[in-house]
Scaffold this active site. Structure first.
Site, PDB file in Angstrom:
ATOM      1  CB  CYS A  51      -1.002  -0.005   1.152  1.00 60.60           C
ATOM      2  SG  CYS A  51      -0.320  -0.307   2.799  1.00 60.60           S
ATOM      3  CB  SER A  93       3.150  -0.049   5.123  1.00 61.85           C
ATOM      4  OG  SER A  93       4.481  -0.066   5.637  1.00 61.85           O
ATOM      5  CG  ASP A  94       6.312   2.707  -0.162  1.00 55.08           C
ATOM      6  OD1 ASP A  94       7.448   2.281   0.130  1.00 55.08           O
ATOM      7  OD2 ASP A  94       6.073   3.309  -1.225  1.00 55.08           O
ATOM      8  CB  CYS A  95       9.882   1.772   3.453  1.00 55.58           C
ATOM      9  SG  CYS A  95       9.873   0.099   2.744  1.00 55.58           S
TER      10      CYS A  95
END
Ligand SMILES: *[C@@H]1O[C@H](CO)[C@@H](O)[C@H](O)[C@H]1NC(C)=O
Ligand SMILES: *[C@@H]1O[C@H](CO)[C@@H](O)[C@H](O)[C@H]1NC(C)=O
Ligand SMILES: *[C@@H]1O[C@H](CO)[C@@H](O)[C@H](O)[C@H]1NC(C)=O
Ligand SMILES: *[C@@H]1O[C@H](CO)[C@@H](O)[C@H](O)[C@H]1NC(C)=O
Ligand SMILES: *[C@@H]1O[C@H](CO)[C@@H](O)[C@H](O)[C@H]1NC(C)=O
Ligand SMILES: *[C@@H]1O[C@H](CO)[C@@H](O)[C@H](O)[C@H]1NC(C)=O
Ligand SMILES: *[C@@H]1O[C@H](CO)[C@@H](O)[C@H](O)[C@H]1NC(C)=O
Length: 762
Positions: free
Chosen positions: A251, A287-289
């Protein structure tokens, strides 16, 4: 394969290979404390095995495995695991990946950037490449240099040419992106029940700029209509989940219609899991980082980081990717915001994914044998070269190309990409086994090469010295190759562009070079620029767009320039004029035009410099449809004979293109079929890529056939609510850009909804 077994394999090989390091990174189901646990029972279901493992963990152990740097549970013999590995166009640097100092795990095959691979419009080749990447990636994992979760491919549609990461994607068209996603996921994960590696389609959803005019991906709220979401922004993700059943999704940082992507129940639950039936309990969402921190800090969607963290996990995110720490999982737990059922659900998805990929099965795993012999194979190296050759697009040629070079021909290679190996690979790259620049390739052909390389000059300051060197090289040569463009890779992942113009200093030099009256070919690197000054200058005889061509890019460029190979790539993006940036902010997600707004992509934008699909050849072709015009098909017949769960995936009657090479050089040909017609919800005809195919190596005089397959969904249109509908009407199929042949057919009957799109909340 266990360590002892491996050593004997290695000893038998002729190459002195790297020994597998002591296995601290993989679980031990043979001698370790996990051995007696049901996670090791291969006769049990993956779901039961994962839940047995989770049953052994205490709360602290559970909570410390919801982040990308999972700490494992040493108490029960579960090693730490870094979920974050990358393999965008080959195994690449990432926190979860190590490169050894010596062969074989000190380099991995570096293919061209995805946008150039997409330009080949060759899905068979893409799948072969993805298979090689998956094999190298699994070998990396088997030897403890990586995990087996790879956060690739990037399938966001490249809607704005300024996006700094557009080259990671397959371009601006939704169908092209869907078919790219299908090829990549199938290649990476393989076609067996056990996944070779776990692929992650990213970034869900609407992430297509980074940092522009004070707005960043971390605080941006993308306003997207249901029509554009369904038809364009989410289409590649539908392919990844519903159709290709990829193991993972990432995401995005940005919000969509007011809700951060990782906390967005409509995107995650309603669309992704429910509507697309992506419900297998071994599929997870990362998640994206550091996107979890954005939920409270930048989107202000939650008051505290603990609340933001809980909101994401509850919405269906399963893992928080972080550098050092961005979520507040302990806080969310301590404050009672994170139910244990949510924690267990996430862990189940994560570990069941690993079970399904054979992580706990040692030498019994389907892919246990992949190792050092499978890295940097001759086949992989050939594919890297072939991908660059097929992808490079010829944008201009006054018949000067191919150059008539022979051994000893004097040739000047000018510009900052001419002999700089660091400029070939592009973003998310690994360490290549070799990097062959154009100058290296030219010398290899025995040409008399003068190189004048220089800095990336965006303006005229400090350009005198540079110009002098370049002119000197050009004057003593009979042929000139100029390598230029904007070096957007230097800008890094977090920067977008503000201008689509060629840097002024480069144009000034090109002007001077073009006055010498020698054959002058420009090789445009990086992303698209407005090429008008080059197209209009008669002293510039040819232009090739080579993007970031990968480890063998120099060879590919020289093969095309000498005519050893023929160019056949097609632009997977529109080349826009410089004035585009005056009228469209990057933050406007609308695709369709209004009175003030010209619209986006080839489907809407009216005045491109070079259109999507454009690409010249060294030969000429005679092309026609083998189909008779004025056939008619009944919508109700098409739909009632379709037995697929998702009717949009059923085949539409196929088309056949007949092509004759009427010129003098063997060449590949890419058939692009666009649909247009007055039907459906649009008030004016629009043109949409509906199918494509490539035929390799058509010899002079040869007649070849290219069957074009497509689906009901490719012929349908999307209405304002996001429904995909097959409409009655007169359809025109246009072949190629510019159009070389047309074919008409009629659809009769009533409109049929092939996919009813879920309504948005509120
Ligand atoms: C990898 O290591 C080998 C020696 O084992 C060395 O010859 C080679 O140059 C290295 N490759 C790279 C890309 O560093
Ligand atoms: C949904 O997915 C599950 C698991 O993959 C499958 O068993 C089921 O048949 C699918 N349902 C539909 C309607 O496709
Ligand atoms: C010209 O380039 C130099 C060096 O990159 C930079 O410092 C300067 O700001 C640039 N000037 C303009 C007007 O863009
Ligand atoms: C100018 O070019 C010469 C010869 O290539 C080089 O030695 C010198 O360092 C350059 N000067 C600048 C300011 O770039
Ligand atoms: C932008 O430039 C293109 C190509 O030069 C031209 O056709 C178009 O009219 C221009 N648009 C505007 C709004 O100036
Ligand atoms: C769909 O199912 C029907 C009845 O089972 C069968 O006769 C028909 O051949 C099937 N159609 C396709 C395209 O498979
Ligand atoms: C193209 O021709 C084939 C063979 O005649 C036919 O089966 C098919 O339906 C035609 N395609 C279309 C779109 O009409």
């Amino acid at each position: 394969m266990k360590y002892s077994a491996l050593v004997s394999v290695l000893a038998a090989g002729s190459v002195v290979a790297q020994e597998r390091p002591p296995r601290t990174t993989f679980p031990d189901c043979v001698d370790g404390s996990l051995a007696s646990n049901a996670i090791c029972d291969q006769s049990a279901s993956p779901a039961a095995r994962a839940s047995a493992l989770i049953g052994l963990m205490n709360t602290e152990e559970k909570l410390q495995n919801l982040v990308s740097k999972g700490k494992g549970a040493p108490r029960i013999g579960l090693p730490d695991y870094n979920w974050w590995s990358e393999a965008l166009h080959g195994v690449a640097y990432a926190p979860g990946i190590r490169y050894a100092d010596t062969a074989p795990f000190n380099s991995s095959t570096v293919f061209p950037m995805p946008v150039l691979m997409a330009a080949a419009f060759d899905d068979e080749l893409l799948e072969e490449i993805a298979t090689v990447i998956g094999i190298e990636a699994r070998a990396w994992g088997n030897y403890g240099y990586a995990g087996i979760d790879y956060w690739t491919p990037n399938v966001n549609t490249f809607k704005d040419p300024r996006w700094g990461r557009g080259s990671e994607t397959p371009g601006e068209d939704a169908l092209r992106a869907q078919r790219y996603a299908a090829s990549m996921v199938r290649g990476l994960e393989g076609d067996k029940p056990e996944r070779r590696v776990i692929a992650t389609c990213k970034h869900y959803a609407g992430n297509d700029f980074e940092n522009w005019n004070g707005v960043t991906r971390h605080d941006f709220d993308a306003q997207i209509s249901l029509q554009d979401l369904s038809e364009y922004y989410l289409a590649p993700f539908q392919q990844c989940t519903r159709d290709s059943k990829a193991g993972s999704i990432m995401c995005a940082y940005n919000a969509v219609n007011g809700v951060p992507s990782c906390a967005n129940e409509y995107l995650i639950q309603t669309i992704l899991r429910d509507h697309w039936n992506w419900t297998d309990s071994n599929n997870y969402i990362t998640s994206d980082c550091e996107a979890v921190l954005d939920v409270s800090l930048n989107h202000h969607y939650a008051e505290t980081n603990a609340e933001g963290t809980a909101v994401c996990f509850k919405a269906g995110m399963d893992l928080s990717c972080e550098y050092e720490g961005s979520s507040d999982i302990p806080g969310a737990w301590d404050q009672g915001l994170l139910p244990i059922e949510t924690v267990d659900r996430a862990l189940q998805r994560l570990y069941e994914g690993l079970v399904r990929a054979g992580y706990f099965d040692g030498s019994d795993s389907e892919y246990a044998a992949l190792g050092w012999e499978d890295v940097n194979t001759p086949h992989a190296q050939e594919l890297a070269l072939q991908a660059a050759i097929e992808g490079i697009v010829m944008l201009k040629n006054d018949d000067t190309l191919p150059l008539e070079l022979s051994e000893g021909s004097k040739i000047a290679l000018i510009g900052f990409w001419a002999d700089d190996a660091s400029t070939l690979s592009g973003g998310y790259s690994g360490r290549a086994p070799f990097l062959r620049t154009p100058a290296y390739a030219a010398r290899g052909l025995g040409l008399d090469v003068s190189v004048a390389t220089g800095p990336v000059l965006q303006n005229n300051s400090a350009s005198d010295n540079w110009t002098t060197n370049a002119l000197e090289a050009a004057e003593k040569s009979d042929f000139i190759l100029y390598f230029g463009g904007q070096d957007t890779s230097a800008a890094g992942e977090t920067l977008d562009r503000y201008s689509l113009a060629w840097p002024e200093a480069q144009l000034t030099l090109l002007e001077k070079l073009s006055e010498l009256g020698k054959p002058l070919v420009v090789v445009q690197m990086g992303d698209q620029l407005d090429d008008t000054p080059l197209l209009e200058n008669d002293g510039i005889n040819g232009i090739l767009w080579a993007s970031w061509p990968g480890q063998d890019g120099g060879t590919a460029v020289l093969d095309l320039i000498t005519g050893a190979k023929s160019p056949s790539g097609r632009l997977p993006v529109t080349q826009y004029p410089v004035n585009y940036t005056d009228v469209i902010p990057i933050t406007d997600m609308n695709l369709r035009p209004t009175d003030e707004y010209p619209g986006r992509t080839y489907r809407w934008y009216p005045t491109p410099i070079l259109p999507f699909g454009f690409g010249l050849h060294y030969t000429t072709f005679d092309i026609s449809f083998a189909n008779d015009s004025s056939t008619s098909h009944s919508i109700q017949d098409l739909v009632s004979t379709c037995n697929n769960t998702y009717p949009d995936t059923c085949a539409f009657p196929s088309l056949k293109v007949e092509i004759t090479n009427t010129g003098e050089k063997t060449s590949d040909y890419v058939a692009l079929a666009f649909l247009s017609g007055e039907y459906g919800p649009e008030p004016y005809p629009i043109k949409t890529l509906a199918s494509y195919g490539r035929h390799r190596d058509i010899a002079p005089g040869e007649v070849a056939e290219i069957p074009l397959t497509w689906t009901l969904g490719n012929v349908a249109r999307v209405d304002e609510e996001g429904n995909r509908v097959l409409y009655p009407g007169e359809y025109t199929v246009q072949l190629d850009e510019p159009v070389l042949a047309t074919f008409q057919f009629e659809l009769t009957g009533d409109p049929e909804v092939l996919d009813a799109w879920p309504a948005a909340p509120e």
